[in-house]
Design a protein around this motif. Structure first.
Motif, mmCIF file in Angstrom:
data_model
loop_
_atom_site.group_PDB
_atom_site.id
_atom_site.type_symbol
_atom_site.label_atom_id
_atom_site.label_comp_id
_atom_site.label_asym_id
_atom_site.label_seq_id
_atom_site.Cartn_x
_atom_site.Cartn_y
_atom_site.Cartn_z
ATOM 1 N N ALA A 111 1.225 9.979 6.641
ATOM 2 C CA ALA A 111 2.236 8.933 6.750
ATOM 3 C C ALA A 111 2.856 8.684 5.381
ATOM 4 N N THR A 112 4.044 8.110 5.395
ATOM 5 C CA THR A 112 4.713 7.677 4.168
ATOM 6 C C THR A 112 4.504 6.181 4.006
ATOM 7 N N VAL A 113 4.052 5.773 2.837
ATOM 8 C CA VAL A 113 3.760 4.365 2.570
ATOM 9 C C VAL A 113 4.679 3.886 1.452
ATOM 10 N N ALA A 114 5.408 2.808 1.710
ATOM 11 C CA ALA A 114 6.317 2.239 0.714
ATOM 12 C C ALA A 114 5.897 0.809 0.399
ATOM 13 N N TRP A 115 5.772 0.518 -0.869
ATOM 14 C CA TRP A 115 5.498 -0.849 -1.325
ATOM 15 C C TRP A 115 5.892 -0.959 -2.794
ATOM 16 N N ALA A 116 6.222 -2.156 -3.198
ATOM 17 C CA ALA A 116 6.621 -2.444 -4.584
ATOM 18 C C ALA A 116 7.752 -1.528 -5.047
ATOM 19 N N GLY A 117 8.650 -1.183 -4.133
ATOM 20 C CA GLY A 117 9.825 -0.403 -4.501
ATOM 21 C C GLY A 117 9.611 1.084 -4.665
ATOM 22 N N ARG A 118 8.439 1.592 -4.312
ATOM 23 C CA ARG A 118 8.165 3.026 -4.467
ATOM 24 C C ARG A 118 7.461 3.554 -3.226
ATOM 25 N N GLN A 119 7.402 4.876 -3.112
ATOM 26 C CA GLN A 119 6.813 5.507 -1.939
ATOM 27 C C GLN A 119 5.697 6.466 -2.342
ATOM 28 N N ALA A 120 4.730 6.625 -1.427
ATOM 29 C CA ALA A 120 3.642 7.588 -1.601
ATOM 30 C C ALA A 120 3.379 8.246 -0.256
ATOM 31 N N THR A 121 2.777 9.423 -0.305
ATOM 32 C CA THR A 121 2.365 10.118 0.912
ATOM 33 C C THR A 121 0.865 9.976 1.068
ATOM 34 N N ASP A 140 -2.914 9.641 -6.913
ATOM 35 C CA ASP A 140 -2.061 10.269 -7.909
ATOM 36 C C ASP A 140 -2.168 9.538 -9.249
ATOM 37 N N ALA A 141 -1.759 10.213 -10.322
ATOM 38 C CA ALA A 141 -1.823 9.621 -11.658
ATOM 39 C C ALA A 141 -0.910 8.420 -11.811
ATOM 40 N N SER A 142 0.086 8.288 -10.945
ATOM 41 C CA SER A 142 0.990 7.139 -11.030
ATOM 42 C C SER A 142 0.401 5.888 -10.393
ATOM 43 N N LEU A 143 -0.797 6.007 -9.835
ATOM 44 C CA LEU A 143 -1.478 4.884 -9.198
ATOM 45 C C LEU A 143 -2.755 4.540 -9.950
ATOM 46 N N SER A 144 -3.131 3.278 -9.859
ATOM 47 C CA SER A 144 -4.371 2.808 -10.478
ATOM 48 C C SER A 144 -5.138 1.971 -9.470
ATOM 49 N N ALA A 145 -6.442 2.121 -9.458
ATOM 50 C CA ALA A 145 -7.304 1.320 -8.583
ATOM 51 C C ALA A 145 -7.839 0.135 -9.381
ATOM 52 N N GLY A 172 2.241 -5.707 -6.976
ATOM 53 C CA GLY A 172 2.406 -5.271 -5.594
ATOM 54 C C GLY A 172 1.188 -4.458 -5.203
ATOM 55 N N VAL A 173 0.339 -5.061 -4.402
ATOM 56 C CA VAL A 173 -0.972 -4.481 -4.115
ATOM 57 C C VAL A 173 -0.954 -3.762 -2.780
ATOM 58 N N LEU A 174 -1.654 -2.631 -2.722
ATOM 59 C CA LEU A 174 -1.906 -1.936 -1.463
ATOM 60 C C LEU A 174 -3.404 -1.735 -1.348
ATOM 61 N N ARG A 175 -3.975 -2.232 -0.247
ATOM 62 C CA ARG A 175 -5.407 -2.052 -0.015
ATOM 63 C C ARG A 175 -5.602 -1.063 1.123
ATOM 64 N N ILE A 176 -6.365 -0.016 0.832
ATOM 65 C CA ILE A 176 -6.637 1.018 1.824
ATOM 66 C C ILE A 176 -8.137 1.083 2.071
ATOM 67 N N ALA A 177 -8.516 1.010 3.333
ATOM 68 C CA ALA A 177 -9.917 1.157 3.723
ATOM 69 C C ALA A 177 -10.100 2.513 4.386
ATOM 70 N N THR A 178 -11.197 3.166 4.050
ATOM 71 C CA THR A 178 -11.557 4.447 4.652
ATOM 72 C C THR A 178 -12.956 4.316 5.239
ATOM 73 N N PHE A 179 -13.093 4.752 6.483
ATOM 74 C CA PHE A 179 -14.392 4.559 7.135
ATOM 75 C C PHE A 179 -14.649 5.694 8.125
ATOM 76 N N ASN A 180 -15.749 6.405 7.901
ATOM 77 C CA ASN A 180 -16.260 7.346 8.889
ATOM 78 C C ASN A 180 -17.102 6.539 9.861
ATOM 79 N N VAL A 181 -16.527 6.286 11.036
ATOM 80 C CA VAL A 181 -17.154 5.357 11.981
ATOM 81 C C VAL A 181 -18.358 5.958 12.694
ATOM 82 N N TRP A 182 -18.522 7.294 12.608
ATOM 83 C CA TRP A 182 -19.597 8.042 13.269
ATOM 84 C C TRP A 182 -19.289 8.139 14.763
#
Length: 357
Positions: free
Chosen positions: A228-238, A329-334, A126-136
């Motif tokens: 925001a609260t993000v839920a995927w693969a049966g678990r939640q993260a902040t 968090d330690a419960s997540l891996s990239a 169960g993959v979550l892809r997050i993009a972060t961008f300082n658009v200037w």
């Protein structure tokens, strides 16, 4: 009166000998290495004198400057000089080498105390892809932002330096495939926003409880954060998106560290695993990273994926400074981490692919 140029008795200056050129090159190399070594050692004092923390951002550049000087000192058997340059070289080399080493984090266990099974593949996890961008805030080509973020495969986007005109543009559903979750656009360089792909729920990703609020009550500029609260693969993260001030002097360095510490405290208080994204104006070796760690046990998603310089874009990624981050968090891996192209900003976007451990 004849000029000296036509005087047959005038003599031209003797050409420089090869040894003189070598000596001059050696002196310049040694001077550059000494300056880099002093800056590296000065950065170690950032935890006691905040104004010195800025020097920690240039560990890679210090390593590049130190290496020729150290090599020359070793080759010439200048032991004292080699020792003086070797200490900061080791500090810089160890710092940069960590980018290729996987993070050392405790393996989460289930409630029964049995370790969670390792997913067989990214697809199973169960993959979550997050993009972060300082658009200037003054990006001259804002029309390039949405197409890239649409194409990069991100499920969630955290935008930094979000100004009202761009926020209005991105609110149009015909511009891109994302919908706003929580936005705090501003006319300065501290606006932030979280966006989610409109079909994310169909892929099992649910984003809720989006809110924008001031990160640090005593901040004179009242810089916002988005959560925001993000839920995927049966678990939640902040998830929290932040943009603290840059370390320009002692006062702003302290403000940055307090803001990041407050962000970590907010994640810890949520009771869920945390994800912190944004332009945090702090390199991996900065005191600010320790400030976050005092309140939330996060590690850099880029660790183990190599050096990922994001600012400034006038430099290649191999020489930039990695200040645009996704701390997890330690419960997540990239399982993947990529740095994007130049899109009119002075920062590059990053995309982290996350799975539960």
């Amino acid at each position: 009166m004849r000029s000296s140029a036509s005087d047959p008795t005038a003599t031209a200056p003797p050409p420089r000998s090869p040894s003189a050129c070598r000596d001059r090159a050696a002196a310049l190399t040694t001077a550059a290495a000494a300056a880099a070594g002093l800056a590296t050692l000065a950065g170690l004092g950032g935890r006691w004198w905040p104004i010195l923390d800025l020097a920690t951002h240039f560990r890679l550049h210090g390593l590049v400057a130190l290496t020729p000087g150290l090599a020359w000192a070793v080759a010439r058997r200048r032991r004292r000089l080699a020792l003086a340059l070797g200490v900061p070289w080791l500090v810089s080399a160890a710092s940069v080498a960590r980018c290729w080493l996987p993070p050392v984090v405790p393996r989460p266990a289930s409630k029964a105390g049995v370790p969670r099974p390792t997913p067989r593949s990214v697809a199973d996890a169960g993959v979550l892809r997050i993009a972060t961008f300082n658009v200037w805030g003054i990006n001259p080509t804002p029309h390039r932002i949405a197409p890239y973020l649409d194409a990069c495969g991100a499920d969630i986007v955290v935008l930094i330096e979000l100004r009202p005109p761009l926020a209005a543009l991105l609110a149009d559903p015909t511009v891109w495939s994302f919908a706003p979750v929580a936005t705090a656009p501003r006319d300065d360089f501290y606006g932030v926003g979280i966006y989610v792909r409109r079909d994310a729920a169909a892929r099992g990703i649910v984003v809720s409880d989006g809110r924008a609020e001031v990160l640090l009550a005593e901040d004179p500029k009242q810089r916002p954060s988005v959560t925001a609260t993000v839920a995927w693969a049966g678990r939640q993260a902040t998830l929290i998106g932040v943009h603290p001030p840059p370390p320009k002097g002692a006062r702003m360095t302290i403000e940055r560290d307090r803001a990041l510490q407050a962000a970590g405290a907010r994640l810890a208080a949520s009771g869920r695993p945390g994800i912190l994204c944004g332009d945090i104006n702090a390199a991996p070796w900065s005191t600010a990273r320790r400030a976050v760690g005092r309140t939330a046990p996060l590690h850099d998603a880029s660790q183990g994926h190599g050096y990922a310089g994001t600012w400034p874009t006038v430099l290649p990624t191999s020489l930039g400074i990695p200040i645009d981050v996704c701390l997890i968090d330690a419960s997540l891996s990239a399982v993947a981490y990529t740095v994007g192209p130049r899109l009119g900003s002075d920062h590059r976007p990053v995309v982290a692919t996350l799975v539960w451990r």
